[in-house]
Design a protein around this motif. Structure first.
Motif, short mmCIF file in Angstrom:
data_model
loop_
_atom_site.label_atom_id
_atom_site.label_comp_id
_atom_site.label_asym_id
_atom_site.label_seq_id
_atom_site.Cartn_x
_atom_site.Cartn_y
_atom_site.Cartn_z
N LEU A 10 1.36 13.82 4.19
CA LEU A 10 2.07 12.87 3.43
C LEU A 10 1.48 12.83 1.91
O LEU A 10 2.23 12.37 1.13
CB LEU A 10 1.65 11.38 3.92
CG LEU A 10 2.01 11.24 5.48
CD1 LEU A 10 1.86 10.25 6.04
CD2 LEU A 10 3.75 11.50 5.68
N SER A 19 4.34 10.41 -2.89
CA SER A 19 3.67 9.88 -1.81
C SER A 19 3.64 8.68 -1.30
O SER A 19 3.56 8.12 -0.20
CB SER A 19 2.02 10.37 -2.12
OG SER A 19 1.84 11.67 -2.49
N ARG A 22 6.60 8.31 0.89
CA ARG A 22 6.13 8.89 2.00
C ARG A 22 5.41 7.99 3.13
O ARG A 22 5.63 7.68 4.26
CB ARG A 22 5.65 10.14 2.03
CG ARG A 22 6.72 11.35 1.73
CD ARG A 22 6.12 12.58 1.95
NE ARG A 22 5.24 12.84 0.91
CZ ARG A 22 5.11 13.14 -0.47
NH1 ARG A 22 6.52 13.29 -0.83
NH2 ARG A 22 4.40 13.51 -1.16
N ALA A 26 6.02 6.21 6.57
CA ALA A 26 5.50 6.49 7.77
C ALA A 26 5.01 5.10 8.37
O ALA A 26 5.01 5.21 9.70
CB ALA A 26 4.09 7.44 7.35
N ASP A 29 7.43 3.76 10.54
CA ASP A 29 8.08 4.71 11.64
C ASP A 29 8.28 4.23 13.27
O ASP A 29 8.83 4.37 13.88
CB ASP A 29 7.09 5.97 11.65
CG ASP A 29 7.90 7.26 12.27
OD1 ASP A 29 8.10 6.94 13.58
OD2 ASP A 29 8.09 8.34 11.60
#
Length: 216
Positions: A10, A19, A22, A26, A29
């Motif tokens: 990541l 970053s 991401r 995440a 998620d």
């Protein structure tokens, strides 16, 4: 808890904004449990801090439930990094010391070495001794990802010695960094190691030339 390689995938330290995106994705998620989400949040805070948004990063770290010990280590680490980056290195030192001690107690070897590496940066007056401590620690571990620290640590020690005019000692460290880079490092680390050797050899040659001229 999350494996370091998961976080590595990541991270792009050359692109903290990417970053950040991401880590936000995440966290949303749904496949991570509460402790793993908290661990992701510490890295989100780091990405925000790398963009100079220190108050926002600090507030995010305040919101993290750090009851899980490894998460607690990461919170200490990222608070320390924010303090160091925002010009308060002396205040960061005790946080990195706590992180190193706790990580060692938890056998979180990667984090223990990271904390010692950050101590060398924040406590620049003792950079050499902190880096040597980190090297000693990292040399005993078996995890290849943690052993990769040997590249950065030898490189950092090389530059510390180089800045002190100790070029011969610095060259040894840069050569060790290259050896470790060939064994466990990334292509970028291998390139950096070769560049450091070239620069140090130039400094050493220039220094010797200067000594010869002074003697003459």
């Amino acid at each position: 808890m999350l494996e370091q390689k998961t976080l590595d995938q990541l991270w792009n330290f050359d692109d903290p904004a990417g970053s950040e995106a991401r880590f936000r994705a995440a966290a949303e998620d749904g496949k991570y449990d509460a402790d793993e989400q908290a661990e992701l949040a510490t890295q989100l805070g780091r990405a925000i801090g790398l963009q100079g948004r220190y108050e926002e990063a600090d507030a995010l770290l305040d919101s993290i439930d750090a009851d899980e010990p490894t998460v607690g280590v990461r919170v200490l680490m990222e608070r320390g990094r924010i303090l160091n980056s925002s010009g308060h290195a002396a205040m960061a030192v005790p946080l990195f010391e706590q992180a190193a001690e706790l990580a060692d107690h938890l056998s979180e070897e990667f984090l223990a070495v990271d904390a010692l590496h950050m101590l060398a940066i924040a406590d620049s007056a003792h950079a050499e001794s902190w880096t040597r401590s980190a090297l000693e620690y990292a040399s005993t571990v078996h995890d290849p990802r943690t052993r990769r620290w040997m590249v950065s640590l030898h490189n950092n020690l090389g530059w510390t010695l180089h800045e002190a005019g100790r070029f011969t000692e610095a060259l040894v460290e840069f050569q060790l960094a290259e050896q470790w880079a060939e064994r466990v490092g990334t292509p970028q680390q291998q390139e950096w190691a070769r560049e450091a050797i070239d620069e140090c050899e130039h400094s050493l040659a220039a220094g010797l030339t200067g000594q010869t001229q002074r003697k003459a």
